[in-house]
Design an enzyme around this catalytic site. Structure first.
Site, PDB file in Angstrom:
ATOM      1  N   HIS A  18     -24.502 -10.826 -13.159  1.00 59.33           N
ATOM      2  CA  HIS A  18     -25.443  -9.772 -12.757  1.00 59.33           C
ATOM      3  C   HIS A  18     -26.862 -10.324 -12.647  1.00 59.33           C
ATOM      4  CE1 HIS A  18     -23.500  -5.969 -12.921  1.00 59.33           C
ATOM      5  NE2 HIS A  18     -23.092  -6.069 -14.166  1.00 59.33           N
TER       6      HIS A  18
ATOM      7  N   CYS B  93     -20.123 -16.322   3.189  1.00 59.16           N
ATOM      8  CA  CYS B  93     -20.804 -15.112   2.724  1.00 59.16           C
ATOM      9  C   CYS B  93     -20.893 -15.061   1.209  1.00 59.16           C
ATOM     10  CB  CYS B  93     -20.125 -13.858   3.266  1.00 59.16           C
ATOM     11  SG  CYS B  93     -18.436 -13.670   2.685  1.00 59.16           S
TER      12      CYS B  93
HETATM   13  C1  PEP Z   1     -17.066 -14.204  -2.671  1.00 62.68           C
HETATM   14  O1  PEP Z   1     -16.078 -14.184  -3.415  1.00 62.68           O
HETATM   15  O2  PEP Z   1     -17.756 -15.225  -2.452  1.00 62.68           O
HETATM   16  C2  PEP Z   1     -17.490 -12.969  -1.990  1.00 62.68           C
HETATM   17  C3  PEP Z   1     -18.447 -12.995  -1.082  1.00 62.68           C
HETATM   18  O3  PEP Z   1     -16.895 -11.810  -2.374  1.00 62.68           O
HETATM   19  P1  PEP Z   1     -17.256 -11.037  -3.745  1.00 62.68           P
HETATM   20  O4  PEP Z   1     -18.419 -11.734  -4.386  1.00 62.68           O
HETATM   21  O5  PEP Z   1     -17.565  -9.638  -3.353  1.00 62.68           O
HETATM   22  O6  PEP Z   1     -15.978 -11.188  -4.503  1.00 62.68           O
END
Ligand code: PEP
Ligand code: MG
Length: 572
Positions: free
Chosen positions: A202, A497
């Site tokens: 967080h 991402c």
């Molecule tokens: C990831 O796992 O890098 C991602 C973008 O998805 P989340 O953080 O929502 O699991």
């Protein structure tokens, strides 16, 4: 190659009292340490006088809890987005009937005073949550936060949490509770340093979203950072230097005062285009992303719209939740991710919290095995929202592990008239099978947070494993390279991402490996854009090679940072 030890953080070359952790939000900042006000701690076991009526003492608990909840709700009204959600969730937890009933019963049955009863009852609730594992185990810390606030209210002790000081400061803490992180004011808090926490905690995610330099997982080193001591924090290199010289402090302050913006066109120094997109979870996030110049949305975390829901939201409700996000990006790409439920984000209508290993369980796309109609309804809602808005809607599934899953998902999207269907690469198997997967799917987006967790077999929510949940590990970068090779074979775009995309130095490596878009918190866009704009594609490739060939995350990071003098020039 010449390099300043403070900038690279190479072990053995740092001044002896420099504290090292994981740099999770880049930027330089200097200021006096302010330590997080510690909770009052465990109250002594004290009993009610013989013959005293226990009811008024028990009633004090609910009253104190109401005051705590009202304070938190009041604070929630002063902020928005994720910060508001966190405060509202903590406020709700403060009046959780299970906790309050157990504490009142403890007063009546064991005849202990209210603070002690709250301590004991919260201990039992936290224990039950920890036994459930995953996201529920994380909530155990929230129970501890609520417990400390109620006890402070009952005893008249100062409210634990982020201090209020007349001058800006560097906040130092063992760890931050979600409610603390939600109260971080960038005008007050110049940087954050924590002993615990990892890159996907967080603290890390919110510090990045607020643009506050942060170093987490600094361990015992924080013990020497006494209140009032001046420190220089480098949130890129992951170092905290006590008693820096005046020139270093002046440089940090000058850099902090520089405001960089993003012109809406991501590119390398030689003009190679890299789309710089935003990660969003709700309409407020989408508005912030558009205002920051994001070229589109690379990850719309749809589950964030429904995290507090016990039942599946109806199609109409989903359309209403998605449209305002799409509306911010007419004519631009918005990648909508289908519900990523499970593990750290359980949604009661599709996940089973009794699983022994929720991160390895029925999460992400796998929930469609158990509840195929939920995916079907969601695709219908996305298609309706897409038809009603002007955005260029792409859809992707989280946690794809096999070629068959990719094929099924693409077919399901096609049935709903959604032509651009892709997969997230978060599981090593998907990275290794990227060729055949991308023969079916139209694009891939690498979720480096989960890809790192699964490649390193290290729970991303555990601060004690922060050194392993670091996307700079060459093993993770090799999986990124494998995915890009699969994309190149099939002529399909591969983006990133995960949080790695928001690290300007790592962004250079990802582009060098062949990634064509980077999606991040909107705050990171100007820094990533500036570093890419100063680096040509050939240099990105050379640095990518150096990182992939390194033997550890630390040496990969150090080699790349040493090869990017622009980072020091920009104070990153
Ligand atoms: C990831 O796992 O890098 C991602 C973008 O998805 P989340 O953080 O929502 O699991
Ligand atoms: Mg993920």
């Amino acid at each position: 190659m010449s390099q300043s030890p403070e900038r690279t953080g190479t072990p053995g070359t740092l001044a002896p009292d420099v504290v090292r952790g994981v740099g999770v939000s880049p930027g330089l900042a200097a200021g006096p340490v302010a330590r997080l006000a510690p909770p009052a701690g465990e109250p002594a076991v004290s009993h009610l006088p013989a013959g005293a009526d226990a009811d008024p003492e028990a009633a004090r608990i609910a009253e104190a809890a109401r005051t705590v909840a009202a304070d938190l709700t009041g604070l929630a009204a002063t902020v928005d987005g994720e910060r508001r959600n966190l405060l509202e969730t903590t406020a709700q937890m403060a009046t959780d009937p299970a906790l309050l009933k157990a504490a009142a019963a403890q007063v009546r049955e064991a005849r202990v005073t209210a603070p002690r009863a709250v301590w004991d009852a919260a201990g039992r609730v936290a224990e039950q949550l920890r036994a459930l594992g995953g996201y529920m185990a994380e909530r155990a810390r929230d129970v501890g936060d609520v417990r400390d606030r109620i006890i402070a209210e009952l005893t008249g002790a100062p409210v634990p949490g982020v201090p209020r000081r007349p001058e800006p400061f560097v906040l130092v803490a063992a760890d931050l509770a979600p409610a603390d992180t939600a109260l971080l004011d960038p005008a007050q808090v110049r940087a954050v340093v924590t002993a615990e926490g990892g890159p996907t905690s967080h603290t890390a995610i919110l510090a990045r979203a607020l643009g506050i330099p942060a170093v987490v997982g600094a361990g015992d080193g924080v013990a020497g950072l006494a209140d009032g001591r001046i420190v220089l924090v480098d949130g890129g290199a992951g170092t905290v230097t006590p008693d820096p010289d005046e020139a270093a402090v002046r440089r940090a302050n000058e850099r902090a005062a520089q405001v960089r913006t993003f012109d809406g066109r991501g590119r390398t120094a030689d003009g190679h285009l890299v789309a710089l997109l935003a990660n969003v979870g709700d309409p407020a996030g989408a508005r912030a992303a558009a205002a920051a110049g994001a070229q589109g949305v690379g990850l719309f975390r749809t589950e964030f719209c429904f995290l507090d829901r016990a039942e599946e939201p109806g199609v109409e409700e989903q359309v209403a939740a998605y449209r305002p996000v799409l509306a911010q990006f007419p004519g631009r790409k918005v990648v909508v991710r289908t519900l990523d439920a499970g593990a750290d984000k359980p949604l009661p209508f599709v996940t089973d919290t009794a699983e022994a290993n929720p991160a390895l369980g029925v999460r992400g796309l796998r929930t469609a095995r158990r509840a195929p109609e939920v995916l079907d309804h969601q695709l219908r809602a996305i298609a309706a929202a897409a038809a009603a808005e002007q955005a260029d809607v792409w859809v992707m599934a989280p946690m794809v592990a096999t070629v068959a899953e990719a094929e099924d998902f693409v077919a399901a999207c096609a049935r709903h008239g959604l032509p651009m269907a892709g997969v997230m690469v978060e599981v090593p198997s998907a990275a290794l099978l990227a060729g055949p997967i991308l023969a079916r799917a139209h694009f891939a987006s690498i979720g480096t947070n989960d890809l790192t967790q699964y490649a390193m077999a290290a729970d991303r929510t555990l601060g004690s494993l922060a050194d392993l949940t670091d996307s700079w590990h060459p093993a993770v970068l090799q999986l990124v390279a494998a995915t890009c090779r699969g994309g190149a074979q099939q002529d399909r775009p591969v983006g990133v991402c995960g949080e790695a995309a928001a690290d300007p130095a790592l962004a250079v490596v990802l582009v060098g490996l062949g990634v064509s878009s980077l999606s991040m918190t909107p705050r990171a866009l100007p820094d990533v854009a500036a570093v890419l704009a100063a680096t040509d594609l050939q240099r990105c490739r050379e640095l990518a090679r150096a990182a992939v060939d390194a033997e550890s995350a630390e040496s990969a990071r150090a080699a790349v940072r040493a090869g990017l003098p622009v980072l020091a020039e920009l104070g990153l």
